[in-house]
Structure formats: C-alpha cells, structure tokens
Design an enzyme around this catalytic site. Sequence first.
Site, mmCIF file in Angstrom:
data_model
loop_
_atom_site.group_PDB
_atom_site.id
_atom_site.type_symbol
_atom_site.label_atom_id
_atom_site.label_comp_id
_atom_site.label_asym_id
_atom_site.label_seq_id
_atom_site.Cartn_x
_atom_site.Cartn_y
_atom_site.Cartn_z
ATOM 1 N N THR A 64 -37.305 77.946 10.909
ATOM 2 C CA THR A 64 -38.232 76.833 11.851
ATOM 3 C C THR A 64 -37.928 76.555 12.960
ATOM 4 O O THR A 64 -38.316 75.961 13.732
ATOM 5 C CB THR A 64 -37.922 75.270 10.923
ATOM 6 O OG1 THR A 64 -36.559 74.967 10.892
ATOM 7 C CG2 THR A 64 -38.617 75.537 9.425
ATOM 8 N N TYR A 127 -43.513 82.042 14.740
ATOM 9 C CA TYR A 127 -43.343 81.206 13.628
ATOM 10 C C TYR A 127 -44.571 81.016 13.101
ATOM 11 O O TYR A 127 -44.696 80.998 11.451
ATOM 12 C CB TYR A 127 -42.670 79.714 14.280
ATOM 13 C CG TYR A 127 -42.877 78.521 13.163
ATOM 14 C CD1 TYR A 127 -41.754 78.777 12.237
ATOM 15 C CD2 TYR A 127 -43.681 77.631 13.267
ATOM 16 C CE1 TYR A 127 -41.825 77.812 11.054
ATOM 17 C CE2 TYR A 127 -43.464 76.655 12.459
ATOM 18 C CZ TYR A 127 -42.629 76.589 11.584
ATOM 19 O OH TYR A 127 -42.527 75.551 10.595
ATOM 20 N N LYS A 131 -45.415 81.868 9.101
ATOM 21 C CA LYS A 131 -45.703 81.043 7.923
ATOM 22 C C LYS A 131 -46.939 81.361 7.298
ATOM 23 O O LYS A 131 -47.289 81.182 6.332
ATOM 24 C CB LYS A 131 -45.778 79.642 8.669
ATOM 25 C CG LYS A 131 -44.459 79.074 8.877
ATOM 26 C CD LYS A 131 -43.353 78.941 7.890
ATOM 27 C CE LYS A 131 -43.927 77.705 7.062
ATOM 28 N NZ LYS A 131 -42.893 77.566 5.601
#
Length: 288
Positions: A64, A127, A131
Amino acid sequence: MAKVLVIGAGGQLGQCIKKIVTQRNIEQVIFPEEGVANILNLAALSTLFNQEKPVYVVNCAAYTAVDKAEDEVDIAKAVNETGASNLAQLCKTYEATLIHISTDFVFEGNEVKLLKEDDVARPINVYGLTKLAGEKAIVDVLAQHIILRTSWLYSEFANNFVKTMLKLGADKDELNIIADQVGTPTYAIDLANAIFDIIQSPTKKYGIYHFSNEGVTSWYDFAKAIFDYSGTAVKVNPISTSAYPTKAKRPHFSVMDKSKIKADYNIKAPYWLYSLKKCIEQLRPNNQ
C-alpha cells in the site's frame, strides 16, 4: 459460525478485525502469523488451507506504499496481483469464499461523479494498476469472490493519515495540506464490521462492491477535522496538488457509490465525521 481465515492479520485492517471479533464474540476466526500465511509462498499457503479448511478467507495483505510503488513495481505487482491470484486459486480448490480488499485508486478520478462498481477502472499510478490486476486475477479464477473497494483507510492501529496528522500537529505550528483531492475517509473498524456483516448475512451474492464511510471531503478538511476533534492547535493551510508534487499521481475525485452493498447486504456506513470522532477517542492516552 463458519471458519474464517484472515490473511495479513498484523496490518491495520487485520488488527481492526481482531478488535471487532472480540467485541462481537465471533468464534472460528483464525489469525495466522505471516510466516505461515505469506501470500507469495503457495506451498505454505496450501499447507495452511489444508490444515484449517476455511469457509471464508479475508485478504487484508497488500502493498500500500503508493509513492514507493512507483520504484518498487515488481514487489507491488507480486503482492497485489500474484498474491491475490494465489489466494483465489486455493479458495477455488477448497471451495472457500474470498473477501478481498481493494481501493478507490483503481479509478482515474478526473470526473466529479459518484463512482459505481461497473464504471471503467483506469488507474493513474502503479499501486492502482497492481490492485486492479489483483481484482482481475481473482475474477478470472474464482466465482465465489467479494471484492471490497474502500478509500482513505485509517484507524487507531498502524500508520495512517490520522495518526500522521496528530504526530505532525504536535510537533509543528503550521501545516500545508492538499485541498483539491476529494474522497471519503473510512474508519477501518467500520470496514471490519462490514466484512463480518457480509459473512454473517444469509445473502450469498458475489462480485465487486464499494464500501467507505458516508460523506465527501478533501485532505485539507479531513486534517482540519482531526485537529478540531483532538484539540490540536495548529494552523492548516489549503494548497493545490501542484504545490505538493508526489512521485505517484492521485485521483482528484474518488467518491464511491455504495448503493450496491446497501441493496445486496443491507450494510449502512456511518458518516465519516462521526467515525473520525470515535477513532480519536480511541487514540486518547486513557484509551491506549
């Protein structure tokens, strides 16, 4: 209750799940150590699944660090995509339902409108890309999936915006905070409760769902509320994104529509300010 396996139990959401499981007296929830639940170690995971035979698997494990991901592409991809795929494959083998946590950062965020689950996902940073790849890997392998996209997660546990602001506010007289990125802060305790509301629900529907607290705010107003509720005396200046460049781009507007999760699971989320106040109460010294 059916056996639940929580992966990534040491992180922010994992710790919140531990807290609400105790509060709600929920049994049959397993929190394995990272060494035996490493989502990149398929052999170790296989042993764990064979031993526990879970009915539900909650994946809280993720890479994250949004800015670091721009440099650590391979690590982010491994954790967020390969790890998710590994869990999906094992859930299929053991006929378990996977509840996977995703993010509002799968969206570009260049339009001012509530984002629905079937809106086009077009990430603008590594990121978000990893995801989204993780979501697709799960959908491709496992029918029994519930992917929960959430936003701006914080709690009394681990590192997050609320705790960072409180630390900075105690050390500085003045802070500059971005005012032109808009979204919804989400108290991870509320997300943890939503996860177990889904697990305990008689409803058995699968797919992608959006969950955050209710309301809309900017990082600037979020910070102001943190300082107001905590009684922290610090001057906060609103600035534009261009005045504070970061390695990774962020969506300018990523407020998610929660109609689907309300309709399918009757889940209601508290207003963000109400939840923020509860979190700050938990962070006061007498509650630590």
